[in-house]
Design an enzyme around this catalytic site. Structure first.
Site, PDB file in Angstrom:
ATOM      1  N   ASP A   1      46.863  43.954  36.150  1.00  0.00           N
ATOM      2  CA  ASP A   1      46.154  42.735  36.595  1.00  0.00           C
ATOM      3  C   ASP A   1      44.816  42.776  35.958  1.00  0.00           C
ATOM      4  OD1 ASP A   1      45.100  40.820  38.628  1.00  0.00           O
ATOM      5  OD2 ASP A   1      43.735  42.388  39.204  1.00  0.00           O
ATOM      6  N   SER A   2      43.883  41.739  36.197  1.00  0.00           N
ATOM      7  CA  SER A   2      42.728  41.884  35.513  1.00  0.00           C
ATOM      8  C   SER A   2      41.862  42.861  36.166  1.00  0.00           C
ATOM      9  CB  SER A   2      41.867  40.303  35.740  1.00  0.00           C
ATOM     10  OG  SER A   2      41.873  40.082  37.080  1.00  0.00           O
TER      11      SER A   2
ATOM     12  N   TYR B   1      39.546  36.988  34.601  1.00  0.00           N
ATOM     13  CA  TYR B   1      40.598  35.930  34.102  1.00  0.00           C
ATOM     14  C   TYR B   1      40.314  34.515  34.390  1.00  0.00           C
ATOM     15  CZ  TYR B   1      43.116  39.732  31.581  1.00  0.00           C
ATOM     16  OH  TYR B   1      43.423  40.729  30.873  1.00  0.00           O
ATOM     17  N   GLY B   2      40.090  34.374  35.856  1.00  0.00           N
ATOM     18  CA  GLY B   2      40.368  33.188  36.718  1.00  0.00           C
ATOM     19  C   GLY B   2      39.438  32.047  36.129  1.00  0.00           C
TER      20      GLY B   2
ATOM     21  N   CYS C   1      48.766  39.411  38.685  1.00  0.00           N
ATOM     22  CA  CYS C   1      47.670  38.701  38.572  1.00  0.00           C
ATOM     23  C   CYS C   1      48.218  37.170  38.497  1.00  0.00           C
ATOM     24  CB  CYS C   1      47.067  38.837  37.298  1.00  0.00           C
ATOM     25  SG  CYS C   1      45.514  37.754  36.947  1.00  0.00           S
ATOM     26  N   ASN C   2      47.683  36.259  39.521  1.00  0.00           N
ATOM     27  CA  ASN C   2      48.260  34.973  39.597  1.00  0.00           C
ATOM     28  C   ASN C   2      47.605  34.001  38.415  1.00  0.00           C
ATOM     29  OD1 ASN C   2      49.205  34.074  42.460  1.00  0.00           O
ATOM     30  ND2 ASN C   2      47.938  35.827  42.584  1.00  0.00           N
TER      31      ASN C   2
ATOM     32  N   GLU D   1      36.013  42.818  44.438  1.00  0.00           N
ATOM     33  CA  GLU D   1      35.665  43.916  43.686  1.00  0.00           C
ATOM     34  C   GLU D   1      34.592  44.897  44.213  1.00  0.00           C
ATOM     35  OE1 GLU D   1      36.873  44.718  40.102  1.00  0.00           O
ATOM     36  OE2 GLU D   1      38.493  43.431  40.641  1.00  0.00           O
TER      37      GLU D   1
ATOM     38  N   CYS E   1      45.663  34.347  44.616  1.00  0.00           N
ATOM     39  CA  CYS E   1      45.168  35.546  43.740  1.00  0.00           C
ATOM     40  C   CYS E   1      45.228  37.012  44.329  1.00  0.00           C
ATOM     41  CB  CYS E   1      43.452  35.101  43.522  1.00  0.00           C
ATOM     42  SG  CYS E   1      42.547  36.175  42.839  1.00  0.00           S
ATOM     43  N   THR E   2      45.495  37.741  43.740  1.00  0.00           N
ATOM     44  CA  THR E   2      45.859  39.384  44.108  1.00  0.00           C
ATOM     45  C   THR E   2      44.742  40.002  44.740  1.00  0.00           C
ATOM     46  OG1 THR E   2      45.836  39.910  41.984  1.00  0.00           O
ATOM     47  CG2 THR E   2      47.997  39.528  42.925  1.00  0.00           C
ATOM     48  N   HIS E   3      43.440  39.339  44.321  1.00  0.00           N
ATOM     49  CA  HIS E   3      42.269  40.012  44.887  1.00  0.00           C
ATOM     50  C   HIS E   3      42.054  39.545  46.351  1.00  0.00           C
ATOM     51  CE1 HIS E   3      41.057  41.026  40.863  1.00  0.00           C
ATOM     52  NE2 HIS E   3      39.842  41.717  41.261  1.00  0.00           N
TER      53      HIS E   3
HETATM   54  N1  DGL Z   1      43.726  38.788  40.459  1.00  0.00           N
HETATM   55  C1  DGL Z   1      43.479  37.792  39.643  1.00  0.00           C
HETATM   56  C2  DGL Z   1      44.570  36.830  40.004  1.00  0.00           C
HETATM   57  O1  DGL Z   1      45.294  37.018  40.735  1.00  0.00           O
HETATM   58  C3  DGL Z   1      42.174  37.117  39.619  1.00  0.00           C
HETATM   59  C4  DGL Z   1      40.890  37.959  39.063  1.00  0.00           C
HETATM   60  C5  DGL Z   1      40.327  37.586  38.189  1.00  0.00           C
HETATM   61  O2  DGL Z   1      39.783  36.237  37.955  1.00  0.00           O
HETATM   62  O3  DGL Z   1      40.439  38.061  37.097  1.00  0.00           O
HETATM   63  O4  DGL Z   1      44.447  35.614  39.474  1.00  0.00           O
END
Ligand code: DGL
Length: 275
Positions: free
Chosen positions: A13-14, A45-46, A76-77, A159, A191-193
């Site tokens: 994941d990011s 990443y998003g 990570c989506n 985070e 989004c896994t966050h």
């Molecule tokens: N956890 C990432 C996801 O599932 C998003 C976090 C990011 O933007 O890096 O998309």
């Protein structure tokens, strides 16, 4: 390539978000070793372009393959939406989009599904495509409606670990209301966050809306791959398993959140890496 049963499952994941998926996996597969990589130095990443996200994803997967893994999970989506392949350099790859979509299709009663995700995930339309395709495969050729909302502020809140905070509740209300107005009965936490903020999101959505956390869905999908022998299972008689956490920018916050999210599983060690 011969895959040793002791090789870990690589999870990427990011940042800390993928730990919500890792938690479900450690619970479902108590004898498996895991190697988690959070690309915290390059998070988020998003908000990045599809080309950059795909490049970072390939770098992360290659890094995990060099460390010898028997399967890869893109937890990570944003990365999953730019990496539809089911295999990379001979190693099987599981992403979060298809398992989460299958779970949402099972849950919805009114065929109105909401998706909350990063801008990259929403703009890729990955969920709409997969949901419509799966729904057609299941014989439902019409009626499915998918509504997506980008919720970029959720990532820094997760985070920070602000899981049920008045500020998070307010922001959740702002992001979730448009989906409530569309009368969705199911919302994919795309989004896994976001599962870290589940309490706030559920409050904003109301108790009647089902939230889909892809961690559980990914665990089910991996189970099918173990059952069919695509991934070799580590025997239950093996020695104690290891859960090693790697990140590209090691901080005390990463360690603290990791321990909190993974509990009762305990990380075996933390390592700073350059990928
Ligand atoms: N956890 C990432 C996801 O599932 C998003 C976090 C990011 O933007 O890096 O998309």
């Amino acid at each position: 390539m011969s895959l040793n049963t002791d090789f870990p499952i690589g999870v990427f994941d990011s940042g800390v978000g993928g730990l919500t998926v890792l938690k479900a996996l450690t619970h479902k597969f108590p004898h498996e070793n895991f190697l988690y990589l959070g690309d915290t130095a390059r998070l988020p990443y998003g908000s990045k372009s599809p080309q950059t996200i795909r490049k970072y994803t390939q770098q992360a997967l290659s890094f995990l393959i060099e460390r010898k893994v028997k399967a890869l999970v893109i937890a990570c989506n944003s990365a999953s939406s730019q990496f539809p392949e089911k295999e990379y350099r001979g190693i099987c790859v599981e992403t979060v989009i298809e398992p989460g979509s299958l779970m949402a299709l099972k849950a919805t009663q009114n065929n109105r599904i909401g998706v909350l995700g990063t801008r990259a995930t929403v703009q890729s339309h990955a969920y709409e495509k997969v949901l419509k395709q799966l729904s057609e495969e299941q014989g439902h050729t019409q009626g499915l409606e998918v509504f997506s909302e980008a919720a970029p502020l959720f990532v820094p809140l997760a985070e920070e670990g602000w899981s049920d905070d008045p500020i998070t509740n307010l922001i959740a209300f702002r992001y979730v209301q448009p989906l409530v107005q569309k009368q969705v009965d199911t919302i994919i936490l795309g989004c896994t966050h976001y599962p870290i903020l589940q309490a706030s999101i559920q409050k904003a959505a109301g108790a009647s809306i089902t939230l889909i956390d892809s961690g559980q869905a990914v665990a089910e999908s991996l189970q099918a791959k173990f059952d069919s022998g695509i991934i070799p299972l580590r025997p239950s008689t093996s020695s104690e398993r290891h859960i090693q956490l790697l990140s590209t920018d090691l901080s005390s916050q990463f360690e603290m959140l990791s321990r909190q999210i993974l509990a009762p599983a305990i990380p075996s060690g933390f390592e700073f890496v350059e990928i």
